[in-house]
Write a protein that holds these residues in place. Structure first.
Motif, short mmCIF file in Angstrom:
data_model
loop_
_atom_site.label_atom_id
_atom_site.label_comp_id
_atom_site.label_asym_id
_atom_site.label_seq_id
_atom_site.Cartn_x
_atom_site.Cartn_y
_atom_site.Cartn_z
N GLY A 86 0.01 19.15 -0.42
CA GLY A 86 -0.42 20.30 0.35
C GLY A 86 -1.91 20.33 0.53
O GLY A 86 -2.50 19.53 1.20
N GLY A 87 -2.57 21.35 -0.14
CA GLY A 87 -3.99 21.52 0.05
C GLY A 87 -4.77 20.29 -0.30
O GLY A 87 -4.42 19.50 -1.15
N GLY A 88 -5.87 20.12 0.31
CA GLY A 88 -6.70 18.98 0.06
C GLY A 88 -6.58 17.91 1.11
O GLY A 88 -7.09 16.82 0.95
N GLY A 89 -5.86 18.18 2.19
CA GLY A 89 -5.82 17.25 3.30
C GLY A 89 -4.76 16.18 3.18
O GLY A 89 -4.81 15.19 3.90
N GLY A 90 -3.77 16.35 2.26
CA GLY A 90 -2.73 15.35 2.12
C GLY A 90 -1.68 15.50 3.22
O GLY A 90 -1.75 16.37 4.08
N ALA A 91 -0.70 14.60 3.17
CA ALA A 91 0.38 14.64 4.14
C ALA A 91 1.27 15.85 3.90
O ALA A 91 1.42 16.32 2.77
N ASN A 148 3.33 31.22 3.08
CA ASN A 148 3.06 30.26 2.01
C ASN A 148 2.74 28.88 2.57
O ASN A 148 1.83 28.18 2.11
N PHE A 149 3.48 28.47 3.60
CA PHE A 149 3.21 27.19 4.25
C PHE A 149 1.82 27.21 4.90
O PHE A 149 1.08 26.22 4.83
N THR A 150 1.47 28.32 5.54
CA THR A 150 0.17 28.43 6.20
C THR A 150 -0.96 28.35 5.18
O THR A 150 -1.98 27.69 5.41
N VAL A 151 -0.80 29.04 4.05
CA VAL A 151 -1.84 29.03 3.02
C VAL A 151 -2.03 27.63 2.47
O VAL A 151 -3.16 27.19 2.22
N GLN A 156 -8.22 25.56 4.23
CA GLN A 156 -8.87 24.48 3.49
C GLN A 156 -10.29 24.88 3.10
O GLN A 156 -11.15 25.02 3.97
N PRO A 157 -10.57 25.05 1.80
CA PRO A 157 -9.60 25.12 0.71
C PRO A 157 -8.99 26.51 0.64
O PRO A 157 -9.64 27.48 1.03
N PRO A 158 -7.77 26.66 0.14
CA PRO A 158 -7.14 27.98 0.08
C PRO A 158 -7.82 28.86 -0.96
O PRO A 158 -8.19 28.41 -2.04
N SER A 159 -7.99 30.13 -0.63
CA SER A 159 -8.57 31.08 -1.56
C SER A 159 -7.56 31.43 -2.65
O SER A 159 -6.35 31.52 -2.39
N ALA A 160 -8.05 31.62 -3.86
CA ALA A 160 -7.16 31.97 -4.98
C ALA A 160 -6.49 33.31 -4.74
O ALA A 160 -5.30 33.48 -5.00
N ALA A 163 -3.74 32.86 -2.11
CA ALA A 163 -2.59 32.16 -2.67
C ALA A 163 -1.78 33.07 -3.58
O ALA A 163 -0.54 33.07 -3.54
N LEU A 164 -2.45 33.87 -4.40
CA LEU A 164 -1.74 34.81 -5.27
C LEU A 164 -1.05 35.90 -4.46
O LEU A 164 0.04 36.36 -4.82
N SER A 165 -1.67 36.33 -3.37
CA SER A 165 -1.04 37.33 -2.51
C SER A 165 0.22 36.78 -1.85
O SER A 165 1.24 37.48 -1.75
N ALA A 166 0.18 35.52 -1.40
CA ALA A 166 1.37 34.90 -0.82
C ALA A 166 2.49 34.77 -1.85
O ALA A 166 3.66 35.03 -1.55
N ALA A 167 2.12 34.39 -3.08
CA ALA A 167 3.13 34.31 -4.14
C ALA A 167 3.70 35.69 -4.45
O ALA A 167 4.91 35.84 -4.68
#
Length: 384
Positions: A86-91, A148-151, A156-160, A163-167
């Motif tokens: 996911g985050g970090g520019g991976g596939a 969650n997919f958008t975050v 980039q980079p996702p805010s903590a 990310a916690l709000s999406a969870a």
């Protein structure tokens, strides 16, 4: 050609002759030269850049995304995507694409149910409020999967905090979905157990108050990751529902299993009461035994379908969340989380589209007419 001792070409020669005549000066010069060399080495070392592997972002290891020996943690509730993918520019992970597509379908389907309930004035009974609560919870769950997919992949980079709000959105939505299913089960049980006083006791005000209380509790559950129920500071404490910790995931899993046990007990009571009512109706109207057996088998089939679907979708994922942690391969979490999310795709079919009143509203909204073969039989206490 003879060179003068004062010529620039003979400066080294002169210094060498001086060192031979004065050993102390020679030693001091060599020591000074050694100090200068050491200083140059230190300056060169301090000017070199740090290696890229020492970067603190992204937080995952430098191993490949698909490595089974070093699985990346997974986002909450829905199984999420591995950080390496996911985050970090991976596939982009195919599992995350499947979860996002499922969330989109869930959101669209439940939005249709809510639209029908909202624009049909006749669908205001307590039963339809409960169906609307379930549709709203599943709609939020579908939107939560998309968020969650958008975050994961677009920020980039996702805010903590994001990310916690999406969870938290996923936790609140799926908690409300399960609680709405329990409320529908209780409503069906009371409609059979207190058939004579049900319509006077179960008023709209009472139903709205109970739903409001239920949603407040579920919103509180969704706020837990933002209030400290997370493993961002201790990655070793993460569960398969990252960023929820292992202990908190165990509490959620045990709570879910207890709710399922309560639903199972209520549906068994519903089955017994419905069977007894069918026997009484058969005796009063002198029905033949085959008609009674057919009605009973239909009720049992409906009951088995409802409980079987819910159990197959959620029980494996709940048990896995109870015993597993973030060291398990992410593919296990994905393969169990995807059926759990599909339960929100099946709920409208079971609880909304099978209802004759909702079917009638759908026919009117889509075609402007009701087919002649449509049977709008009112719901009786023997229906499961």
């Amino acid at each position: 050609m003879l060179l003068s001792p004062f010529s620039p070409l003979c400066v080294p020669c002169a210094s060498s002759l001086a060192m031979l005549h004065n050993p102390a000066a020679a030693a001091a010069a060599m020591e000074e030269q050694l100090r200068q060399q050491q200083l140059l080495v230190l300056l060169n070392a301090s000017s070199r850049p740090f290696p890229s592997s020492s970067s603190i972002w992204p937080p995952h290891s430098s191993s490949p995304a698909g490595s089974a020996s070093d699985p990346a943690p997974v986002t909450a509730a829905a199984g999420g995507g591995s950080e390496a993918a996911g985050g970090g520019g991976g596939a982009v992970s195919p599992w995350d694409i499947a979860l996002c597509a499922t969330g989109t379908a869930v959101a669209c389907e439940n939005a249709l149910v809510l639209a029908v309930l909202f624009y049909t004035p006749s669908l205001r009974a307590p039963m339809f409020l409960l169906i609307g609560s379930l549709a709203l919870a599943d709609l939020l769950a579908g939107l939560g999967l998309v968020v969650n997919f958008t975050v994961q992949y677009l920020l980039q980079p996702p805010s903590a905090a994001v990310a916690l709000s999406a969870a938290g959105l996923l936790l609140a939505a799926f908690s409300a979905s399960v609680c709405s299913l329990l409320a529908i089960t209780i409503d069906r049980y009371l409609s059979l157990y207190n058939a004579l006083t049900y319509h006077t006791e179960r008023t709209l005000t009472f139903t709205c108050a109970m739903l409001l209380l239920m949603w407040l509790v579920c919103l509180g559950v969704g706020l837990l990751p933002l209030l400290g129920w997370n493993c961002l500071r201790d990655q070793a404490a993460c569960s398969v529902l990252r960023p929820v910790t292992k202990d908190n995931a165990a509490v959620l899993a045990v709570t879910f299993l207890l709710l399922f046990a309560l639903m199972l007990q209520l549906y068994l009571q519903i089955c017994r009461i419905a069977f007894r009512h069918a026997q009484q109706i058969a005796v009063q109207h002198q029905f033949i035994a085959t008609a009674q057996a057919t009605s009973t088998r239909k009720g049992l089939a409906t009951l088995s379908f409802i409980l079987g679907t819910f159990a197959l979708c959620w029980i494996p994922f709940a048990i896995y969340s109870l015993v597993a942690d973030s060291s398990y391969p992410a593919v296990y979490t994905y393969s169990l989380a995807l059926p759990a999310t599909c339960n929100s795709l099946i709920n409208p079919v079971i609880y909304a589209f099978r209802n004759p009143d909702i079917q009638k509203s759908l026919w009117l909204a889509c075609c402007g007419c009701i087919p002649s073969t449509f049977s709008s039989r009112p719901r009786t206490s023997s229906d499961v």
